[in-house]
Scaffold this active site. Sequence first.
Site, PDB file in Angstrom:
ATOM      1  N   ASN A   1      -0.738  18.150 -22.012  1.00 24.85           N
ATOM      2  CA  ASN A   1      -0.876  17.052 -22.961  1.00 24.85           C
ATOM      3  C   ASN A   1      -0.860  17.512 -24.407  1.00 24.85           C
ATOM      4  O   ASN A   1      -1.133  16.722 -25.314  1.00 24.85           O
ATOM      5  CB  ASN A   1      -2.180  16.285 -22.686  1.00 24.85           C
ATOM      6  CG  ASN A   1      -2.115  15.486 -21.401  1.00 24.85           C
ATOM      7  OD1 ASN A   1      -1.359  14.546 -21.280  1.00 24.85           O
ATOM      8  ND2 ASN A   1      -2.909  15.901 -20.422  1.00 24.85           N
TER       9      ASN A   1
ATOM     10  N   LYS B   1       5.888  23.354 -15.391  1.00 22.29           N
ATOM     11  CA  LYS B   1       5.083  22.196 -15.010  1.00 22.29           C
ATOM     12  C   LYS B   1       4.627  22.273 -13.558  1.00 22.29           C
ATOM     13  O   LYS B   1       3.483  21.944 -13.237  1.00 22.29           O
ATOM     14  CB  LYS B   1       5.861  20.901 -15.253  1.00 22.29           C
ATOM     15  CG  LYS B   1       4.993  19.668 -15.017  1.00 22.29           C
ATOM     16  CD  LYS B   1       5.546  18.417 -15.626  1.00 22.29           C
ATOM     17  CE  LYS B   1       4.547  17.273 -15.462  1.00 22.29           C
ATOM     18  NZ  LYS B   1       5.034  16.005 -16.037  1.00 22.29           N
TER      19      LYS B   1
ATOM     20  N   HIS C   1       0.858  10.115 -28.448  1.00 20.93           N
ATOM     21  CA  HIS C   1       0.818   8.840 -27.734  1.00 20.93           C
ATOM     22  C   HIS C   1       0.287   7.725 -28.615  1.00 20.93           C
ATOM     23  O   HIS C   1       0.743   6.570 -28.534  1.00 20.93           O
ATOM     24  CB  HIS C   1      -0.058   8.958 -26.482  1.00 20.93           C
ATOM     25  CG  HIS C   1       0.691   9.382 -25.257  1.00 20.93           C
ATOM     26  ND1 HIS C   1       0.050   9.785 -24.096  1.00 20.93           N
ATOM     27  CD2 HIS C   1       2.010   9.457 -24.991  1.00 20.93           C
ATOM     28  CE1 HIS C   1       0.957  10.093 -23.185  1.00 20.93           C
ATOM     29  NE2 HIS C   1       2.154   9.906 -23.709  1.00 20.93           N
TER      30      HIS C   1
ATOM     31  N   ARG D   1      -4.345  21.252 -15.876  1.00 22.95           N
ATOM     32  CA  ARG D   1      -3.193  20.363 -16.087  1.00 22.95           C
ATOM     33  C   ARG D   1      -3.247  19.678 -17.455  1.00 22.95           C
ATOM     34  O   ARG D   1      -2.221  19.248 -17.995  1.00 22.95           O
ATOM     35  CB  ARG D   1      -3.106  19.327 -14.972  1.00 22.95           C
ATOM     36  CG  ARG D   1      -1.881  18.421 -15.101  1.00 22.95           C
ATOM     37  CD  ARG D   1      -1.645  17.572 -13.869  1.00 22.95           C
ATOM     38  NE  ARG D   1      -0.489  16.704 -14.069  1.00 22.95           N
ATOM     39  CZ  ARG D   1       0.122  16.035 -13.102  1.00 22.95           C
ATOM     40  NH1 ARG D   1      -0.304  16.141 -11.852  1.00 22.95           N
ATOM     41  NH2 ARG D   1       1.158  15.274 -13.363  1.00 22.95           N
TER      42      ARG D   1
ATOM     43  N   LYS E   1       2.617  11.711 -11.710  1.00 23.15           N
ATOM     44  CA  LYS E   1       1.932  10.734 -12.550  1.00 23.15           C
ATOM     45  C   LYS E   1       2.797   9.493 -12.671  1.00 23.15           C
ATOM     46  O   LYS E   1       3.953   9.566 -13.085  1.00 23.15           O
ATOM     47  CB  LYS E   1       1.690  11.300 -13.949  1.00 23.15           C
ATOM     48  CG  LYS E   1       0.439  12.128 -14.123  1.00 23.15           C
ATOM     49  CD  LYS E   1       0.278  12.451 -15.601  1.00 23.15           C
ATOM     50  CE  LYS E   1      -0.971  13.242 -15.870  1.00 23.15           C
ATOM     51  NZ  LYS E   1      -1.119  13.519 -17.326  1.00 23.15           N
TER      52      LYS E   1
ATOM     53  N   HIS F   1       9.684   8.421 -27.312  1.00 23.03           N
ATOM     54  CA  HIS F   1       8.538   9.225 -26.881  1.00 23.03           C
ATOM     55  C   HIS F   1       8.560  10.624 -27.492  1.00 23.03           C
ATOM     56  O   HIS F   1       7.573  11.073 -28.086  1.00 23.03           O
ATOM     57  CB  HIS F   1       8.533   9.329 -25.354  1.00 23.03           C
ATOM     58  CG  HIS F   1       7.477  10.229 -24.812  1.00 23.03           C
ATOM     59  ND1 HIS F   1       6.148   9.883 -24.751  1.00 23.03           N
ATOM     60  CD2 HIS F   1       7.552  11.507 -24.308  1.00 23.03           C
ATOM     61  CE1 HIS F   1       5.450  10.883 -24.242  1.00 23.03           C
ATOM     62  NE2 HIS F   1       6.282  11.873 -23.973  1.00 23.03           N
TER      63      HIS F   1
ATOM     64  N   ARG G   1       0.814  -1.231   0.000  1.00 20.34           N
ATOM     65  CA  ARG G   1       0.000   0.000   0.000  1.00 20.34           C
ATOM     66  C   ARG G   1       0.840   1.271   0.000  1.00 20.34           C
ATOM     67  O   ARG G   1       0.345   2.346   0.306  1.00 20.34           O
ATOM     68  CB  ARG G   1      -0.999   0.011   1.164  1.00 20.34           C
ATOM     69  CG  ARG G   1      -2.054  -1.082   1.071  1.00 20.34           C
ATOM     70  CD  ARG G   1      -3.260  -0.770   1.942  1.00 20.34           C
ATOM     71  NE  ARG G   1      -4.273  -1.793   1.804  1.00 20.34           N
ATOM     72  CZ  ARG G   1      -4.424  -2.834   2.626  1.00 20.34           C
ATOM     73  NH1 ARG G   1      -3.594  -2.968   3.657  1.00 20.34           N
ATOM     74  NH2 ARG G   1      -5.377  -3.709   2.437  1.00 20.34           N
TER      75      ARG G   1
ATOM     76  N   HIS H   1       0.164  15.220 -27.265  1.00 19.30           N
ATOM     77  CA  HIS H   1       0.150  13.859 -26.732  1.00 19.30           C
ATOM     78  C   HIS H   1      -1.065  13.042 -27.153  1.00 19.30           C
ATOM     79  O   HIS H   1      -1.004  11.811 -27.142  1.00 19.30           O
ATOM     80  CB  HIS H   1       0.251  13.888 -25.203  1.00 19.30           C
ATOM     81  CG  HIS H   1       1.621  14.234 -24.709  1.00 19.30           C
ATOM     82  ND1 HIS H   1       2.225  15.434 -24.993  1.00 19.30           N
ATOM     83  CD2 HIS H   1       2.515  13.540 -23.953  1.00 19.30           C
ATOM     84  CE1 HIS H   1       3.425  15.472 -24.420  1.00 19.30           C
ATOM     85  NE2 HIS H   1       3.623  14.330 -23.793  1.00 19.30           N
TER      86      HIS H   1
ATOM     87  N   GLU I   1       9.656  17.804 -25.054  1.00 23.02           N
ATOM     88  CA  GLU I   1       8.866  18.307 -23.925  1.00 23.02           C
ATOM     89  C   GLU I   1       9.245  19.741 -23.588  1.00 23.02           C
ATOM     90  O   GLU I   1       8.414  20.529 -23.135  1.00 23.02           O
ATOM     91  CB  GLU I   1       9.047  17.395 -22.710  1.00 23.02           C
ATOM     92  CG  GLU I   1       8.554  15.965 -22.900  1.00 23.02           C
ATOM     93  CD  GLU I   1       7.036  15.840 -22.996  1.00 23.02           C
ATOM     94  OE1 GLU I   1       6.325  16.855 -22.796  1.00 23.02           O
ATOM     95  OE2 GLU I   1       6.564  14.726 -23.271  1.00 23.02           O
TER      96      GLU I   1
ATOM     97  N   GLU J   1      -5.375  16.573 -12.568  1.00 22.42           N
ATOM     98  CA  GLU J   1      -5.702  16.707 -13.987  1.00 22.42           C
ATOM     99  C   GLU J   1      -7.211  16.757 -14.242  1.00 22.42           C
ATOM    100  O   GLU J   1      -7.749  16.079 -15.112  1.00 22.42           O
ATOM    101  CB  GLU J   1      -5.075  15.555 -14.786  1.00 22.42           C
ATOM    102  CG  GLU J   1      -4.940  15.873 -16.271  1.00 22.42           C
ATOM    103  CD  GLU J   1      -4.221  14.793 -17.049  1.00 22.42           C
ATOM    104  OE1 GLU J   1      -3.395  15.159 -17.896  1.00 22.42           O
ATOM    105  OE2 GLU J   1      -4.479  13.600 -16.812  1.00 22.42           O
TER     106      GLU J   1
END
Length: 351
Positions: A227, A209, A234, A223, A130, A250, A108, A230, A172, A219
């Site tokens: 993206n 950021k 992606h 936020r 993230k 990427h 946990r 992306h 980025e 998000e």
Amino acid sequence: MIGKQEIIITTEIKGILKELFTSKKYTKIGVLVDENTRTHCYPLIIDSLPKHNVFEIKSGEEEKELSTCEQIWLEMTNAHFDRNSLLINLGGGVIGDMGGFCASTFKRGIEFINLPTTLLSQVDASVGGKLGIDFHGFKNHIGVFQEPRMVLIDPTFLETLDPRELRSGFAEVIKHSLIRDKTHWLELTQKELSQHDWSKIIEHSINIKKSVVASDPLENGLRKILNFGHTIGHAIESYYLKIKGKRLLHGEAIAIGMIAESFLSEEKLSLSKNELIDIQEFIIKIFGAPKIDNGDLEKIVQLTYQDKKNTGKIINGTLLSAVGSAEFDIPLQPKEIEGGLKYYQELTNKN
């Protein structure tokens, strides 16, 4: 706290680690590496670490899946890690995303520290909490939000990268300027890649950021501007990931996504034609123009339906209203996404 993580840019990582382990005792310490960071980066910090275990995985986005997590969890279990243990993630975006995910879910949750070693992870992936893995070809499909104990960023690690990896991370940097800082964008376009002061570049991207994440840690709104590039990028990255000879890093996929989404920004919002041309010319100058075949278009478009920003069957994109200003939750039709990809294809035919 999400958005409150301690981020330190330094060339004195050894001293900071020694101070940390003097002030806080952990029952177990693990260092997660791949074969590259074990060879080139681990020797730079080993003297500053107490007794620890080293967990090695294979490098590459294709390893960022549940079976690798099982390997990490099993090795921590066999080493008798408990909830007072610490995992140090020494590597790029894959190591940071997956190592953080494994730490956050093991018993946990245990503490973890990110030591990002690539430009991509230093300016973006290690910041913001993230974490996650790919699932059946879908990018970052399984994951959580959880901040590391701290992020230690040493630009010296960039000296271990090959030029392609360094260039990938620069995508980025471009994105951060396009969505938030026109002045910085103009500065980027005036220099060759080799002329940049990476410490300043890293600090600038992190500040952008951090400010966005602090206002919207989970998000739900703002936020999402992070993206940009992306939604399509992606999908491109996921599609080519396991196609021999066509795999893109990427940043290379996101670069294509930014061109396609800039085209849609000019079509749907108020990005000017001149700004669109400036964006595409600069990105192609840095990244070249990898080909996308006609037969790939429909499959790439279909992958955008799995984007995490979507609402039901509505594909939500982030587009530019101008250089330095982005808008999120812009509905994109499949034909529009295909149109953005075809626009990029036309550019590749010219280069």
